[in-house]
Design an enzyme around this catalytic site. Structure first.
Site, PDB file in Angstrom:
ATOM      1  N   ASP A  74      -1.394  89.359 -42.546  1.00 56.14           N
ATOM      2  CA  ASP A  74      -1.326  89.492 -44.001  1.00 56.14           C
ATOM      3  C   ASP A  74      -2.417  90.449 -44.457  1.00 56.14           C
ATOM      4  O   ASP A  74      -3.355  90.077 -45.164  1.00 56.14           O
ATOM      5  CB  ASP A  74      -1.477  88.137 -44.689  1.00 56.14           C
ATOM      6  CG  ASP A  74      -1.017  88.168 -46.143  1.00 56.14           C
ATOM      7  OD1 ASP A  74      -0.512  89.222 -46.580  1.00 56.14           O
ATOM      8  OD2 ASP A  74      -1.167  87.156 -46.846  1.00 56.14           O
ATOM      9  N   ASN A 153      -1.070  79.509 -48.541  1.00 53.67           N
ATOM     10  CA  ASN A 153      -2.091  79.171 -49.528  1.00 53.67           C
ATOM     11  C   ASN A 153      -2.091  80.106 -50.733  1.00 53.67           C
ATOM     12  O   ASN A 153      -3.037  80.105 -51.530  1.00 53.67           O
ATOM     13  CB  ASN A 153      -3.486  79.175 -48.875  1.00 53.67           C
ATOM     14  CG  ASN A 153      -3.868  80.529 -48.313  1.00 53.67           C
ATOM     15  OD1 ASN A 153      -3.052  81.454 -48.264  1.00 53.67           O
ATOM     16  ND2 ASN A 153      -5.107  80.662 -47.879  1.00 53.67           N
ATOM     17  N   GLU A 157      -2.765  81.243 -60.698  1.00 52.05           N
ATOM     18  CA  GLU A 157      -3.383  80.086 -61.357  1.00 52.05           C
ATOM     19  C   GLU A 157      -4.074  80.474 -62.643  1.00 52.05           C
ATOM     20  O   GLU A 157      -4.900  81.403 -62.677  1.00 52.05           O
ATOM     21  CB  GLU A 157      -4.394  79.443 -60.402  1.00 52.05           C
ATOM     22  CG  GLU A 157      -5.053  78.175 -60.926  1.00 52.05           C
ATOM     23  CD  GLU A 157      -5.882  77.509 -59.848  1.00 52.05           C
ATOM     24  OE1 GLU A 157      -5.331  76.660 -59.112  1.00 52.05           O
ATOM     25  OE2 GLU A 157      -7.079  77.849 -59.722  1.00 52.05           O
ATOM     26  N   HIS A 185      -3.627  85.038 -55.967  1.00 50.59           N
ATOM     27  CA  HIS A 185      -3.961  85.086 -54.535  1.00 50.59           C
ATOM     28  C   HIS A 185      -2.685  85.393 -53.771  1.00 50.59           C
ATOM     29  O   HIS A 185      -1.790  84.552 -53.649  1.00 50.59           O
ATOM     30  CB  HIS A 185      -4.548  83.738 -54.090  1.00 50.59           C
ATOM     31  CG  HIS A 185      -4.890  83.693 -52.634  1.00 50.59           C
ATOM     32  ND1 HIS A 185      -4.979  82.517 -51.927  1.00 50.59           N
ATOM     33  CD2 HIS A 185      -5.153  84.676 -51.739  1.00 50.59           C
ATOM     34  CE1 HIS A 185      -5.300  82.772 -50.677  1.00 50.59           C
ATOM     35  NE2 HIS A 185      -5.402  84.083 -50.537  1.00 50.59           N
ATOM     36  N   HIS A 256      -9.328  90.188 -48.572  1.00 48.45           N
ATOM     37  CA  HIS A 256      -9.979  89.279 -47.629  1.00 48.45           C
ATOM     38  C   HIS A 256      -9.655  89.596 -46.170  1.00 48.45           C
ATOM     39  O   HIS A 256     -10.375  89.154 -45.275  1.00 48.45           O
ATOM     40  CB  HIS A 256      -9.540  87.828 -47.896  1.00 48.45           C
ATOM     41  CG  HIS A 256      -9.916  87.321 -49.241  1.00 48.45           C
ATOM     42  ND1 HIS A 256      -9.255  86.268 -49.848  1.00 48.45           N
ATOM     43  CD2 HIS A 256     -10.887  87.703 -50.099  1.00 48.45           C
ATOM     44  CE1 HIS A 256      -9.807  86.019 -51.031  1.00 48.45           C
ATOM     45  NE2 HIS A 256     -10.786  86.882 -51.208  1.00 48.45           N
ATOM     46  N   ASN A 257      -8.555  90.307 -45.931  1.00 49.45           N
ATOM     47  CA  ASN A 257      -8.101  90.591 -44.561  1.00 49.45           C
ATOM     48  C   ASN A 257      -7.938  92.097 -44.373  1.00 49.45           C
ATOM     49  O   ASN A 257      -6.952  92.671 -44.846  1.00 49.45           O
ATOM     50  CB  ASN A 257      -6.747  89.923 -44.265  1.00 49.45           C
ATOM     51  CG  ASN A 257      -6.805  88.413 -44.259  1.00 49.45           C
ATOM     52  OD1 ASN A 257      -7.874  87.818 -44.292  1.00 49.45           O
ATOM     53  ND2 ASN A 257      -5.656  87.788 -44.218  1.00 49.45           N
ATOM     54  N   HIS A 313     -14.427  83.183 -48.429  1.00 50.92           N
ATOM     55  CA  HIS A 313     -13.325  83.574 -49.322  1.00 50.92           C
ATOM     56  C   HIS A 313     -12.641  82.368 -49.956  1.00 50.92           C
ATOM     57  O   HIS A 313     -11.658  82.525 -50.680  1.00 50.92           O
ATOM     58  CB  HIS A 313     -12.304  84.424 -48.565  1.00 50.92           C
ATOM     59  CG  HIS A 313     -11.341  83.659 -47.702  1.00 50.92           C
ATOM     60  ND1 HIS A 313     -11.727  82.695 -46.802  1.00 50.92           N
ATOM     61  CD2 HIS A 313      -9.985  83.737 -47.598  1.00 50.92           C
ATOM     62  CE1 HIS A 313     -10.665  82.211 -46.182  1.00 50.92           C
ATOM     63  NE2 HIS A 313      -9.592  82.821 -46.639  1.00 50.92           N
ATOM     64  N   GLY A 314     -13.135  81.169 -49.696  1.00 51.81           N
ATOM     65  CA  GLY A 314     -12.545  79.970 -50.284  1.00 51.81           C
ATOM     66  C   GLY A 314     -13.172  78.737 -49.678  1.00 51.81           C
ATOM     67  O   GLY A 314     -14.247  78.791 -49.063  1.00 51.81           O
ATOM     68  N   LYS A 391       2.873  77.621 -57.311  1.00 52.42           N
ATOM     69  CA  LYS A 391       3.126  77.842 -55.897  1.00 52.42           C
ATOM     70  C   LYS A 391       4.566  78.316 -55.690  1.00 52.42           C
ATOM     71  O   LYS A 391       4.797  79.406 -55.229  1.00 52.42           O
ATOM     72  CB  LYS A 391       2.869  76.558 -55.105  1.00 52.42           C
ATOM     73  CG  LYS A 391       1.453  75.999 -55.214  1.00 52.42           C
ATOM     74  CD  LYS A 391       0.458  76.834 -54.440  1.00 52.42           C
ATOM     75  CE  LYS A 391       0.627  76.692 -52.965  1.00 52.42           C
ATOM     76  NZ  LYS A 391      -0.398  77.480 -52.225  1.00 52.42           N
TER      77      LYS A 391
END
Length: 397
Positions: A74, A153, A157, A185, A256-257, A313-314, A391
Site C-alpha cells: 500500500d 484500517n 473521520e 486515512h 506512511h509507506n 503513525h498510530g 469504514k
C-alpha cells in the site's frame, strides 16, 4: 531518554518506554531486517507490531540498495487532515450519517463534475495522474478505484478539537478549535499491490541495486503510486465535504509507506518507512483507534536521531485480525462496537471488519505518545476526539 530507547542489536533500536508491551515476533522481524544487504540502521517506533515478514511501525536505512518489500503493498498509505466549516456540536450524528451516504463506490461522472466545480484543479490532476500511470507502465484501470477508502484500517473521520496545548502552533497550521476536522486515512488502493507483486515476481525480496534500470523502473512506479495515494485522499475529502455541504482546506497530507533518498549519519542512502510518519515535514497526525483520541504532534530533534527521521503513525495493533472476532463476539455486538465511549459513531456494516478494527485490538495511543515525548522525538500540539468514523456501508471493494 535512556528509559525510552531499547537497543536490540548493533543496528537496531526501538523507541518505547519500559512499560510499553512489544511482541517478541516484531522485535525478531526488526532484527532480521537489520541483516539485509546494505542495511545500516533500523528503528522500531512505539507502534511497532509484526507484519508479513517485515515489522510495521518502523524505519529502515540502507546504502547502495533499496527494498520495495519494505514499503509493502500500500505505497503512499497515509493520513490527510482537512478543516471544515462545520461547527462542533451543531450537527447531530443522525444528520451527518445520512448526509454522508455511501462512499464505497467510486464517484461517477456526475459526482466528479460536482467535485471539479468545487476544486477547479481536480480535472487537470486526474488527467496528469492517468498520464503518469501510463508512463510507468501501470494499468489505467486503476483510476476506477480513485476516491474510495478501502478496507483494513482505512477510514474517513470527522474529529472535534478537544484540547489545544500550543495555540500558536495550532493556529499556524490552520486548526480551528470550534470546527470539526476531517481525517482521511487511505492509500494507493490496489495500485500499490500491483507494483509490489510485479517486483516480487521478478526479484523476490533481494532488493534492487541503486542506479540500475530495474531500480529506476520501480521508483517510477513507486512515484506514480504516491501520486495516486495523495489524489485519492483529496478526492475522498472533497466527496465528504460536498455531501456535508461544507467547505474545507487541507492542513496536512503525510505518507506512511514509502522509500526516499536520505542522508543518515553523513551517508547518502535510502530510507524506507513501513507504517511511520516522517519527522522532517512539519506536524503530523497520530491517529488513535476509532474509540480513542488522535493527536496532532510536532516533531522534535533528539540527540542521535533514535527514530531514524521518523515517528509513530498510530496506536499500532496488539491483536492479529484473525483473533479479534473470537476474542470479542461474546463481549460486544457489532451494534455496540458502532458506538464509542467518547460519544462517537462508527459506520461499518462489515461484521468481520468491525471486530478486526475494534479499539481493543490496538495499543493505547497515549502510551505511544508518551514514548515519543519521553524520547524527545515529539510533543503534542492538540488532541482530537472522533465524532463520526466511516469504514464501509457493507458494499466495499
Amino acid at each position: 531518554m535512556g528509559n525510552y530507547i531499547r537497543t536490540v542489536s548493533d543496528r537496531a533500536i526501538v523507541v518505547a518506554s519500559e512499560q510499553l508491551w512489544l511482541e517478541d515476533s516484531a522485535i525478531q522481524q526488526l532484527k532480521n531486517t537489520s541483516l539485509l544487504a546494505g542495511m545500516r540502521r533500523v528503528a522500531g517506533l512505539p507502534d511497532l507490531h509484526p507484519g508479513r515478514g517485515y515489522p510495521v511501525g518502523a524505519a529502515f536505512f540502507a546504502t547502495g540498495r533499496l527494498y520495495p518489500a519494505l514499503c509493502g503493498g500500500d505505497i503512499g498509505c497515509g493520513v490527510a487532515l482537512w478543516s471544515t466549516e462545520l461547527v462542533t456540536g451543531k450537527a447531530g450524528l443522525d444528520k451527518l450519517d445520512k448526509q454522508l451516504g455511501n462512499l464505497d463506490d467510486p464517484p461517477d461522472a456526475t459526482e466528479l463534475a460536482r467535485l471539479s466545480a468545487l476544486d477547479p484543479a481536480l480535472a487537470g490532476e486526474l488527467a496528469a495522474l492517468s498520464q503518469q500511470l501510463q508512463a510507468a507502465d501501470l494499468p489505467p484501470s486503476s483510476m476506477a478505484s480513485l476516491g474510495t477508502i478501502g478496507l483494513g484500517n482505512h477510514f474517513a473521520e470527522l474529529q472535534a478539537v478537544d484540547h489545544v496545548a500550543d495555540s500558536a502552533a495550532a493556529t499556524a497550521l490552520g486548526l480551528q478549535p470550534k470546527r470539526l476536522h476531517l481525517a482521511v486515512h487511505s492509500g494507493s488502493r490496489g495500485l500499490g499491490q500491483i507494483v509490489l507483486r510485479r517486483h516480487v515476481e521478478q526479484f523476490n525480496h533481494a532488493g534492487l541495486a541503486e542506479g540500475t534500470p530495474e531500480a529506476q523502473a520501480y521508483l517510477a512506479q513507486h512515484a506514480a503510486a504516491l501520486a495516486y495515494a495523495h489524489l485519492n485522499r483529496r478526492v475522498i475529502a472533497l466527496r465528504v465535504l460536498a455531501r456535508l455541504r461544507t467547505h474545507g482546506a487541507p492542513l496536512l497530507d503525510v505518507d506512511h509507506n514509502y522509500v526516499a533518498p536520505a542522508v543518515v549519519d553523513g551517508n547518502p542512502g535510502w530510507l524506507h518507512r513501513k507504517g511511520a510518519n516522517p519527522s522532517g515535514q512539519g506536524m503530523v497526525l497520530l491517529p488513535g483507534s476509532r474509540d480513542a483520541w488522535s493527536y496532532l504532534i510536532q516533531p522534535l530533534q533528539a540527540d542521535g536521531d533514535p527514530g531514524l527521521q521518523s515517528l509513530a503513525h498510530g496506536a499500532g495493533r496488539k491483536w492479529m485480525r484473525t483473533d479479534c472476532k473470537e476474542r470479542l463476539m461474546r463481549k460486544a455486538t457489532p451494534a455496540q462496537l458502532a458506538r464509542t465511549g467518547l460519544g462517537g459513531r462508527v459506520i461499518c456494516a462489515d461484521k468481520a471488519l468491525i471486530y478486526e478494527e475494534a479499539p481493543q485490538a490496538y495499543k493505547d495511543v497515549d502510551t505511544v505518545l508518551d514514548s515519543l515525548e519521553g524520547a524527545g522525538l515529539a510533543r503534542a500540539v492538540a488532541r482530537l476526539r472522533p465524532v463520526l468514523t466511516y469504514k464501509t456501508r457493507g458494499e466495499c471493494c
